[in-house]
Motif scaffolding. Structure first.
Motif, PDB file in Angstrom:
ATOM      1  N   UNK A 223       0.866  -1.183   0.000  1.00 26.38           N
ATOM      2  CA  UNK A 223       0.000   0.000   0.000  1.00 26.38           C
ATOM      3  C   UNK A 223       0.899   1.228   0.000  1.00 26.38           C
ATOM      4  N   UNK A 224       0.517   2.217  -0.783  1.00 26.85           N
ATOM      5  CA  UNK A 224       1.345   3.420  -0.880  1.00 26.85           C
ATOM      6  C   UNK A 224       0.591   4.627  -0.330  1.00 26.85           C
ATOM      7  N   UNK A 225       1.359   5.648   0.063  1.00 29.09           N
ATOM      8  CA  UNK A 225       0.740   6.866   0.604  1.00 29.09           C
ATOM      9  C   UNK A 225       0.197   7.734  -0.533  1.00 29.09           C
ATOM     10  N   UNK A 226       0.887   7.675  -1.668  1.00 27.68           N
ATOM     11  CA  UNK A 226       0.428   8.436  -2.842  1.00 27.68           C
ATOM     12  C   UNK A 226       0.352   7.458  -4.011  1.00 27.68           C
ATOM     13  N   UNK A 227      -0.215   7.905  -5.117  1.00 28.51           N
ATOM     14  CA  UNK A 227      -0.300   7.032  -6.295  1.00 28.51           C
ATOM     15  C   UNK A 227       1.118   6.566  -6.670  1.00 28.51           C
ATOM     16  N   UNK A 228       1.263   5.262  -6.868  1.00 33.24           N
ATOM     17  CA  UNK A 228       2.602   4.717  -7.099  1.00 33.24           C
ATOM     18  C   UNK A 228       3.093   5.043  -8.505  1.00 33.24           C
ATOM     19  N   UNK A 229       4.412   5.354  -8.617  1.00 30.94           N
ATOM     20  CA  UNK A 229       4.964   5.501  -9.972  1.00 30.94           C
ATOM     21  C   UNK A 229       5.050   4.131 -10.638  1.00 30.94           C
ATOM     22  N   UNK A 230       5.428   4.073 -11.915  1.00 35.43           N
ATOM     23  CA  UNK A 230       5.520   2.758 -12.572  1.00 35.43           C
ATOM     24  C   UNK A 230       6.671   1.968 -11.934  1.00 35.43           C
ATOM     25  N   UNK A 231       6.673   0.673 -12.166  1.00 35.21           N
ATOM     26  CA  UNK A 231       7.658  -0.198 -11.510  1.00 35.21           C
ATOM     27  C   UNK A 231       8.545  -0.838 -12.571  1.00 35.21           C
ATOM     28  N   UNK A 232       9.849  -0.674 -12.382  1.00 33.86           N
ATOM     29  CA  UNK A 232      10.778  -1.311 -13.313  1.00 33.86           C
ATOM     30  C   UNK A 232      11.203  -2.642 -12.712  1.00 33.86           C
ATOM     31  N   UNK A 233      10.876  -3.729 -13.402  1.00 36.28           N
ATOM     32  CA  UNK A 233      11.015  -5.071 -12.811  1.00 36.28           C
ATOM     33  C   UNK A 233      12.332  -5.754 -13.144  1.00 36.28           C
ATOM     34  N   UNK A 234      13.404  -4.965 -13.407  1.00 39.78           N
ATOM     35  CA  UNK A 234      14.652  -5.625 -13.822  1.00 39.78           C
ATOM     36  C   UNK A 234      15.167  -6.613 -12.773  1.00 39.78           C
ATOM     37  N   UNK A 235      14.985  -6.271 -11.477  1.00 42.31           N
ATOM     38  CA  UNK A 235      15.477  -7.191 -10.425  1.00 42.31           C
ATOM     39  C   UNK A 235      14.461  -8.273 -10.095  1.00 42.31           C
ATOM     40  N   UNK A 263      10.979  -4.272  -1.031  1.00 36.45           N
ATOM     41  CA  UNK A 263      10.767  -2.982  -0.360  1.00 36.45           C
ATOM     42  C   UNK A 263      11.870  -1.993  -0.749  1.00 36.45           C
ATOM     43  N   UNK A 264      13.124  -2.475  -0.712  1.00 38.49           N
ATOM     44  CA  UNK A 264      14.269  -1.598  -1.046  1.00 38.49           C
ATOM     45  C   UNK A 264      14.136  -1.102  -2.492  1.00 38.49           C
ATOM     46  N   UNK A 265      13.823  -2.046  -3.393  1.00 35.09           N
ATOM     47  CA  UNK A 265      13.699  -1.692  -4.817  1.00 35.09           C
ATOM     48  C   UNK A 265      12.604  -0.654  -5.024  1.00 35.09           C
ATOM     49  N   UNK A 266      11.468  -0.863  -4.365  1.00 37.69           N
ATOM     50  CA  UNK A 266      10.348   0.075  -4.543  1.00 37.69           C
ATOM     51  C   UNK A 266      10.717   1.461  -4.018  1.00 37.69           C
ATOM     52  N   UNK A 267      11.391   1.512  -2.863  1.00 42.22           N
ATOM     53  CA  UNK A 267      11.780   2.817  -2.293  1.00 42.22           C
ATOM     54  C   UNK A 267      12.765   3.516  -3.243  1.00 42.22           C
ATOM     55  N   UNK A 268      13.714   2.705  -3.777  1.00 42.41           N
ATOM     56  CA  UNK A 268      14.684   3.283  -4.729  1.00 42.41           C
ATOM     57  C   UNK A 268      13.976   3.843  -5.962  1.00 42.41           C
ATOM     58  N   UNK A 269      12.836   3.240  -6.301  1.00 42.53           N
ATOM     59  CA  UNK A 269      12.109   3.699  -7.491  1.00 42.53           C
ATOM     60  C   UNK A 269      11.078   4.788  -7.153  1.00 42.53           C
ATOM     61  N   UNK A 270      11.150   5.303  -5.921  1.00 39.02           N
ATOM     62  CA  UNK A 270      10.333   6.455  -5.565  1.00 39.02           C
ATOM     63  C   UNK A 270       8.960   6.138  -5.014  1.00 39.02           C
ATOM     64  N   UNK A 271       8.726   4.871  -4.634  1.00 39.82           N
ATOM     65  CA  UNK A 271       7.429   4.525  -4.038  1.00 39.82           C
ATOM     66  C   UNK A 271       7.410   5.009  -2.583  1.00 39.82           C
ATOM     67  N   UNK A 272       6.316   5.636  -2.162  1.00 42.49           N
ATOM     68  CA  UNK A 272       6.182   5.983  -0.735  1.00 42.49           C
ATOM     69  C   UNK A 272       5.300   4.903  -0.098  1.00 42.49           C
ATOM     70  N   UNK A 273       5.966   3.963   0.570  1.00 41.04           N
ATOM     71  CA  UNK A 273       5.265   2.757   1.057  1.00 41.04           C
ATOM     72  C   UNK A 273       4.569   3.025   2.390  1.00 41.04           C
ATOM     73  N   UNK A 274       3.279   2.724   2.442  1.00 37.31           N
ATOM     74  CA  UNK A 274       2.534   2.822   3.710  1.00 37.31           C
ATOM     75  C   UNK A 274       2.601   1.488   4.433  1.00 37.31           C
ATOM     76  N   UNK A 275       2.517   0.388   3.670  1.00 41.75           N
ATOM     77  CA  UNK A 275       2.651  -0.942   4.273  1.00 41.75           C
ATOM     78  C   UNK A 275       3.070  -1.927   3.198  1.00 41.75           C
ATOM     79  N   UNK A 276       3.801  -2.941   3.629  1.00 43.41           N
ATOM     80  CA  UNK A 276       4.198  -4.012   2.694  1.00 43.41           C
ATOM     81  C   UNK A 276       4.191  -5.319   3.479  1.00 43.41           C
ATOM     82  N   UNK A 277       3.497  -6.320   2.967  1.00 44.39           N
ATOM     83  CA  UNK A 277       3.377  -7.579   3.727  1.00 44.39           C
ATOM     84  C   UNK A 277       3.057  -8.730   2.790  1.00 44.39           C
ATOM     85  N   UNK A 278       3.512  -9.914   3.197  1.00 46.06           N
ATOM     86  CA  UNK A 278       3.075 -11.112   2.475  1.00 46.06           C
ATOM     87  C   UNK A 278       1.564 -11.236   2.632  1.00 46.06           C
ATOM     88  N   UNK A 279       0.927 -11.771   1.623  1.00 44.29           N
ATOM     89  CA  UNK A 279      -0.528 -11.967   1.664  1.00 44.29           C
ATOM     90  C   UNK A 279      -0.875 -12.980   2.763  1.00 44.29           C
TER      91      UNK A 279
END
Ligand SMILES: Nc1ncnc2c1ncn2[C@@H]1O[C@H](COP(=O)(O)OP(=O)(O)OP(=O)(O)O)[C@@H](O)[C@H]1O
Length: 294
Positions: A223-235, A263-279
């Motif tokens: 879940x993000x605090x703002x609309x998420x930017x696109x995600x580059x899936x190279x890793x 989580x690290x990859x998303x933060x590096x790509x500018x995502x502002x993460x509100x929560x991240x968890x396994x389903x």
């Protein structure tokens, strides 16, 4: 401790309970779950001593349970009240049937009504009680003689969420001084009071279902605090992304995902993460998997 060993029972030449063995620990609340017709009520009736099994044994503190009937409280699926009686009259009536004397009943009735939250309904006619209140009166009746082992057959089915909540809270309080087995179809509700579950199907125990939080390591929800930017899936080349809403995304893969790396990859790509968890994998989902025909 209650020990059930190799219990077997046939009714009208049909095998209803097939080699059932399990243990109920002291002050545990054990949930018994299974599809309709699985044998839950029949098993509970055997535990209560109402039905005698053809094979196997049931012991409580190493002695046959049938010799300790006074230590068992039982709430059947269909409570059989005289609807014209008041709560107090009903408890007095059933209390006398179970051999309690007047002095004991004079003390116990107000105590149990208080315990189940019906102290203001002592002189209320049963006809006027809500479904939840009737179930609580049923439990009051089952614990009137202060049993140490309480058997509850679907105590909360047909109740609204607040009625179910009250029953679960009551069970939680009772388990401090009793050992409890409860049959239920309401898994998510029962999670609050059951320490673990046993699954039964077609008269056979399929096994335990623990009441712990399980997760699906192949799916991560972000879940993000703002609309998420696109995600580059190279890793994460073989990861699929589902956009649940502008601030909620699900990542899934064919192999376990590394949550911290994602989580690290998303933060590096500018995502502002509100929560991240396994389903989380719900109890109901695991139960359905277990009873599914393969
Ligand atoms: N007195 C009886 N004579 C013959 N068969 C019976 C009798 N009582 C129950 N059965 C059968 O035993 C099986 C198990 O019934 P039981 O009521 O124990 O299941 P259950 O798991 O409690 O079901 P539910 O979730 O619908 O309450 C069913 O197939 C039922 O038809």
């Amino acid at each position: 401790m209650i020990q059930i060993s190799h219990l077997q029972l046939s009714l009208q030449r049909r095998l209803i309970l097939d080699d059932i063995s399990f243990t109920i620990h002291e002050h545990e609340c054990l949930g018994l779950i299974g599809p309709n017709g699985a044998g839950k009520t029949t098993l509970l009736k055997c535990l209560s001593g109402m039905i005698e099994s053809e094979r196997g044994s049931i012991t409580m503190s190493s002695r046959p349970i049938r010799q300790q009937q006074q230590s068992i409280g039982y709430l059947s699926q269909q409570t059989d009240f005289k609807s014209w009686m008041t709560c107090e009259q009903s408890l007095r009536f059933f209390g006398r049937l179970s051999g309690l004397d007047r002095a004991t009943l004079n003390k116990r009735i107000p105590d149990v009504l208080h315990e189940v939250g019906l102290h203001n309904q002592q002189t209320e006619v049963i006809e006027r009680l809500s479904g939840g209140m009737r179930q609580r009166l049923g439990i009051a009746q089952a614990i009137l003689h202060e049993p140490t082992f309480l058997i509850l057959d679907e105590p909360a089915s047909a109740l609204d969420p607040s009625g179910r909540h009250d029953i679960n809270q009551l069970i939680l309080r009772l388990k401090k001084r009793m050992t409890i087995i409860v049959s239920t179809h309401l898994l998510e509700d029962a999670k609050t009071c059951c320490d673990r579950f046993l699954v039964i199907k077609q008269g056979k125990l399929l096994g335990p279902l623990d009441n712990q939080r399980n997760v699906d390591q192949y799916r991560i929800q972000v879940e993000t605090l703002t609309t998420a930017p696109s995600f580059s899936a190279t890793r994460f080349p073989r990861v699929e992304i589902d956009r649940i809403n502008p601030c909620c995304y699900q990542f899934s893969a064919q192999q376990p995902l590394d949550l911290s790396q994602l989580a690290i990859t998303l933060i590096q790509q500018g995502w502002s993460i509100a929560s991240i968890a396994y389903q989380p994998i719900g109890l109901e989902e695991r139960f359905l998997d277990m009873v599914a025909d393969v």
